[in-house]
Enzyme design. Structure first.
Site, PDB file in Angstrom:
ATOM      1  N   PHE A  59     -42.098  13.510  77.752  1.00  0.00           N
ATOM      2  CA  PHE A  59     -41.179  14.495  77.169  1.00  0.00           C
ATOM      3  C   PHE A  59     -39.758  14.202  77.640  1.00  0.00           C
ATOM      4  CE2 PHE A  59     -38.696  18.361  77.202  1.00  0.00           C
ATOM      5  CZ  PHE A  59     -38.900  18.834  75.921  1.00  0.00           C
ATOM      6  N   ASP A  60     -39.604  14.012  78.953  1.00  0.00           N
ATOM      7  CA  ASP A  60     -38.270  13.756  79.515  1.00  0.00           C
ATOM      8  C   ASP A  60     -38.250  12.333  80.059  1.00  0.00           C
ATOM      9  OD1 ASP A  60     -35.712  14.039  80.421  1.00  0.00           O
ATOM     10  OD2 ASP A  60     -36.213  15.365  82.097  1.00  0.00           O
ATOM     11  N   LYS A  61     -38.313  11.378  79.132  1.00  0.00           N
ATOM     12  CA  LYS A  61     -38.476   9.968  79.534  1.00  0.00           C
ATOM     13  C   LYS A  61     -37.342   9.491  80.423  1.00  0.00           C
ATOM     14  CE  LYS A  61     -41.291   8.209  75.697  1.00  0.00           C
ATOM     15  NZ  LYS A  61     -42.356   7.343  76.228  1.00  0.00           N
ATOM     16  N   ALA A 119     -45.625  13.365  81.430  1.00  0.00           N
ATOM     17  CA  ALA A 119     -44.693  12.265  81.159  1.00  0.00           C
ATOM     18  C   ALA A 119     -44.524  12.077  79.655  1.00  0.00           C
ATOM     19  CB  ALA A 119     -45.233  10.984  81.776  1.00  0.00           C
ATOM     20  N   LYS A 169     -52.303   6.894  86.761  1.00  0.00           N
ATOM     21  CA  LYS A 169     -52.629   7.580  85.492  1.00  0.00           C
ATOM     22  C   LYS A 169     -53.505   6.674  84.645  1.00  0.00           C
ATOM     23  CE  LYS A 169     -50.589  10.100  81.618  1.00  0.00           C
ATOM     24  NZ  LYS A 169     -49.357  10.711  81.099  1.00  0.00           N
ATOM     25  N   SER A 213     -50.855   3.461  78.998  1.00  0.00           N
ATOM     26  CA  SER A 213     -50.257   3.643  77.667  1.00  0.00           C
ATOM     27  C   SER A 213     -50.882   2.634  76.713  1.00  0.00           C
ATOM     28  CB  SER A 213     -48.750   3.418  77.709  1.00  0.00           C
ATOM     29  OG  SER A 213     -48.280   3.266  76.379  1.00  0.00           O
ATOM     30  N   PHE A 247     -42.881   2.772  75.185  1.00  0.00           N
ATOM     31  CA  PHE A 247     -41.966   2.794  76.346  1.00  0.00           C
ATOM     32  C   PHE A 247     -40.506   2.601  75.940  1.00  0.00           C
ATOM     33  CE2 PHE A 247     -45.236   1.218  79.782  1.00  0.00           C
ATOM     34  CZ  PHE A 247     -45.874   2.437  79.715  1.00  0.00           C
ATOM     35  N   ASN A 277     -42.681   8.626  86.372  1.00  0.00           N
ATOM     36  CA  ASN A 277     -43.763   7.797  85.847  1.00  0.00           C
ATOM     37  C   ASN A 277     -43.167   6.434  85.517  1.00  0.00           C
ATOM     38  OD1 ASN A 277     -45.262   6.634  83.516  1.00  0.00           O
ATOM     39  ND2 ASN A 277     -46.539   8.474  83.681  1.00  0.00           N
ATOM     40  N   ASN A 334     -48.649   8.982  68.832  1.00  0.00           N
ATOM     41  CA  ASN A 334     -47.394   8.269  69.090  1.00  0.00           C
ATOM     42  C   ASN A 334     -47.663   6.825  69.431  1.00  0.00           C
ATOM     43  OD1 ASN A 334     -46.300   7.390  71.960  1.00  0.00           O
ATOM     44  ND2 ASN A 334     -47.733   9.095  72.321  1.00  0.00           N
ATOM     45  N   GLY A 388     -52.980  16.113  72.232  1.00  0.00           N
ATOM     46  CA  GLY A 388     -53.093  17.464  71.696  1.00  0.00           C
ATOM     47  C   GLY A 388     -54.535  17.919  71.597  1.00  0.00           C
ATOM     48  N   ASN A 445     -49.608   1.636  74.017  1.00  0.00           N
ATOM     49  CA  ASN A 445     -48.599   1.109  73.095  1.00  0.00           C
ATOM     50  C   ASN A 445     -47.812  -0.090  73.616  1.00  0.00           C
ATOM     51  OD1 ASN A 445     -49.211   3.169  71.174  1.00  0.00           O
ATOM     52  ND2 ASN A 445     -48.156   4.604  72.541  1.00  0.00           N
ATOM     53  N   THR A 446     -48.185  -0.584  74.793  1.00  0.00           N
ATOM     54  CA  THR A 446     -47.612  -1.839  75.288  1.00  0.00           C
ATOM     55  C   THR A 446     -48.768  -2.822  75.370  1.00  0.00           C
ATOM     56  OG1 THR A 446     -45.873  -0.736  76.550  1.00  0.00           O
ATOM     57  CG2 THR A 446     -46.477  -2.956  77.270  1.00  0.00           C
ATOM     58  N   TYR A 495     -48.124  18.511  77.147  1.00  0.00           N
ATOM     59  CA  TYR A 495     -46.976  18.094  76.338  1.00  0.00           C
ATOM     60  C   TYR A 495     -47.184  18.538  74.887  1.00  0.00           C
ATOM     61  CZ  TYR A 495     -43.522  14.900  74.174  1.00  0.00           C
ATOM     62  OH  TYR A 495     -42.487  14.369  73.450  1.00  0.00           O
ATOM     63  N   ASN A 524     -54.182   9.737  79.925  1.00  0.00           N
ATOM     64  CA  ASN A 524     -53.190   9.431  78.885  1.00  0.00           C
ATOM     65  C   ASN A 524     -53.761   9.753  77.488  1.00  0.00           C
ATOM     66  OD1 ASN A 524     -50.811   8.207  77.720  1.00  0.00           O
ATOM     67  ND2 ASN A 524     -50.649   7.044  79.633  1.00  0.00           N
TER      68      ASN A 524
HETATM   69  C1  LIG Z   1     -44.650  11.691  72.145  1.00  0.00           C
HETATM   70  C2  LIG Z   1     -45.405  11.366  73.408  1.00  0.00           C
HETATM   71  C3  LIG Z   1     -44.874  10.466  74.326  1.00  0.00           C
HETATM   72  C4  LIG Z   1     -45.559  10.175  75.499  1.00  0.00           C
HETATM   73  N1  LIG Z   1     -45.020   9.291  76.396  1.00  0.00           N
HETATM   74  C5  LIG Z   1     -45.655   9.049  77.576  1.00  0.00           C
HETATM   75  C6  LIG Z   1     -45.086   8.200  78.542  1.00  0.00           C
HETATM   76  O1  LIG Z   1     -43.977   7.694  78.386  1.00  0.00           O
HETATM   77  N2  LIG Z   1     -45.799   7.966  79.675  1.00  0.00           N
HETATM   78  C7  LIG Z   1     -47.028   8.530  79.914  1.00  0.00           C
HETATM   79  O2  LIG Z   1     -47.634   8.294  80.964  1.00  0.00           O
HETATM   80  N3  LIG Z   1     -47.575   9.361  79.013  1.00  0.00           N
HETATM   81  C8  LIG Z   1     -46.919   9.634  77.863  1.00  0.00           C
HETATM   82  N4  LIG Z   1     -47.484  10.492  76.958  1.00  0.00           N
HETATM   83  C9  LIG Z   1     -48.819  11.071  77.249  1.00  0.00           C
HETATM   84  C10 LIG Z   1     -48.707  12.451  77.890  1.00  0.00           C
HETATM   85  O3  LIG Z   1     -48.073  12.389  79.148  1.00  0.00           O
HETATM   86  C11 LIG Z   1     -50.112  13.060  78.074  1.00  0.00           C
HETATM   87  O4  LIG Z   1     -50.832  12.264  79.001  1.00  0.00           O
HETATM   88  C12 LIG Z   1     -50.901  13.123  76.780  1.00  0.00           C
HETATM   89  O5  LIG Z   1     -50.051  13.418  75.687  1.00  0.00           O
HETATM   90  C13 LIG Z   1     -52.008  14.180  76.833  1.00  0.00           C
HETATM   91  O6  LIG Z   1     -51.477  15.475  77.037  1.00  0.00           O
HETATM   92  P1  LIG Z   1     -51.220  16.506  75.815  1.00  0.00           P
HETATM   93  O7  LIG Z   1     -52.465  16.512  74.972  1.00  0.00           O
HETATM   94  O8  LIG Z   1     -50.934  17.822  76.483  1.00  0.00           O
HETATM   95  O9  LIG Z   1     -50.032  15.984  75.078  1.00  0.00           O
HETATM   96  C14 LIG Z   1     -46.811  10.797  75.764  1.00  0.00           C
HETATM   97  C15 LIG Z   1     -47.323  11.712  74.849  1.00  0.00           C
HETATM   98  C16 LIG Z   1     -46.652  12.017  73.689  1.00  0.00           C
HETATM   99  C17 LIG Z   1     -47.227  13.015  72.719  1.00  0.00           C
END
Ligand SMILES: Cc1cc2nc3c(=O)[nH]c(=O)nc-3n(C[C@H](O)[C@H](O)[C@H](O)COP(=O)(O)O)c2cc1C
Length: 364
Positions: free
Chosen positions: A63-65, A61, A214, A173, A114, A139, A110, A266, A175-176, A316, A243
């Site tokens: 990437f393609d919000k 989740a 999640k 998340s 949302f 999501n 990030n 990452g 961030n909320t 992601y 997350n």
């Molecule tokens: C730029 C960015 C935006 C993200 N937005 C969401 C989101 O809207 N909802 C969510 O559940 N996770 C979000 N994530 C978390 C990813 O879905 C994932 O759980 C997390 O980045 C760990 O995976 P990764 O290390 O492969 O990126 C976001 C991550 C990144 C980097």
């Protein structure tokens, strides 16, 4: 073809602000004439939550919000795509800049908060592709200023269950403000009771839709005990672990950017996320499957997630640094692992290392 294009585009994308680069990537995927990828090796197929995944690699989740490019991502070889997070009403999220690349660490921070075009726009897109095949989950999250967070989730379940392969309840998340409090036992039990009830109501007219939870990798183990106990009692179909983290590992090299507020993802997230995955796996006792997410940037990291307890994986951040070629690389590594062990299904590797992972010193 896409590989060549990517090699040419990547230096340019990295010269841009991360959010501008992301918008441009979505635009390119919207209009690129992508051929359907060759069918997957049958040994990569996974059955989970009542769904048949052609391979275990999902787009996480975020990437393609707004569900603009799920079919392009499926064509590029992902076994499933999780669109969102979508909120009921459109909202802008936090002020920019709000995405930071930690290049030396291969990480991302990030604090988007949302940003969403809202349920109507996303629903329209998913409904338009509902018969296209392929596994596309959604999501869901609450609006920042909502008076009743639980009601937001219930509304979204009711709206999206008929058009999504599965629905993920995102209460992790960072961030909320206050969102993660929904992981506390009493609040979570109330949320899941109402969400599952809403799902049952919709099932009568739309068929069954799996509900996944999640979680944050920052829960204490006592909190994880509660979360897993409640998820099992309320009969969710699966969990995603997890997350982004609000912690900052001591060995980060980008010390300036590491101070930015937000969730870290990452490579630096890999040890913590994999540990939490193993801890979740041993508590779930095969009651439902897990999706392992966080820091996957190679075939061996993907295999490590499966061995720690993941039936499926999502990624992601690594795509920012490694590009889409990573998906094919992971598939080859998984096939090679199956051949090494003379197995014909990944299910036999799921959780093979969970006991060992949970016995290691806690990742720092
Ligand atoms: C730029 C960015 C935006 C993200 N937005 C969401 C989101 O809207 N909802 C969510 O559940 N996770 C979000 N994530 C978390 C990813 O879905 C994932 O759980 C997390 O980045 C760990 O995976 P990764 O290390 O492969 O990126 C976001 C991550 C990144 C980097």
């Amino acid at each position: 073809m896409i590989g060549l294009f990517e090699r040419l585009a990547q230096p340019f994308l990295h010269a841009l602000d991360p959010e501008d680069a992301h918008s441009l990537t979505i635009k390119m995927l919207t209009c690129a004439p992508l051929p359907r990828s060759a069918g997957d090796d049958k040994r990569l197929a996974v059955r989970a939550f009542g769904l048949n995944f052609p391979n275990p690699i999902g787009m996480a989740a975020g990437f393609d919000k707004n569900a603009e490019v799920p079919d392009a991502l499926l064509r590029l070889g992902f076994g499933f795509v999780e669109a969102g997070t979508v909120t009921p009403l459109p909202q802008r999220g936090n002020p920019r800049p709000r995405v930071f690349r930690l290049n030396a660490d291969r990480g991302v921070i990030n604090r988007l908060g949302f940003n969403s075009q809202g349920a109507e726009a996303v629903l329209r897109r998913l409904a338009a592709r509902a018969n296209a095949g392929g596994i596309v989950g959604i999501n869901i999250g609450a609006n920042k200023d909502t008076a009743d967070r639980v009601a937001d989730y219930v509304r979204l379940i009711e709206r999206f269950a008929p058009v999504a392969s599965y629905v993920t309840i995102n209460i992790s998340s960072p961030n909320t403000p206050g969102l993660r409090d929904l992981q506390q036992a009493k609040a979570l039990d109330d949320l899941l009771a109402r969400v599952i009830d809403a799902r049952e109501r919709v099932t009568r007219r739309a068929g069954p839709t799996p509900v996944l939870l999640k979680i944050a990798p920052d829960l204490s183990l006592a909190e994880l005990d509660d979360v897993v106990g409640i998820a099992r009692a309320r009969r969710v179909d699966g969990m995603i672990v997890g997350n982004t983290t609000v912690t900052r590992p001591a060995n980060l090299r980008e010390t300036g950017k590491a101070k930015e507020a937000g969730g870290l993802s990452g490579r630096p997230l890999l040890p913590l996320a994999t540990r939490m995955l193993g801890e979740t796996y041993v508590r779930v006792e095969s009651a439902f499957p897990l999706i392992g997410t966080g820091g996957i940037d190679s075939g061996s990291a993907a295999l490590g997630k499966i061995r720690a307890g993941a039936s499926l994986i999502q990624l992601y951040s690594a795509l920012v640094f490694r590009g889409l070629g990573l998906v094919a690389e992971i598939k080859s590594a998984l096939i090679a692992a199956l051949e090494r062990h003379s197995l014909d299904s990944l299910s036999e590797l799921v959780g093979a290392d969970a006991a060992a992972v949970t016995a290691e010193p806690w990742p720092g």
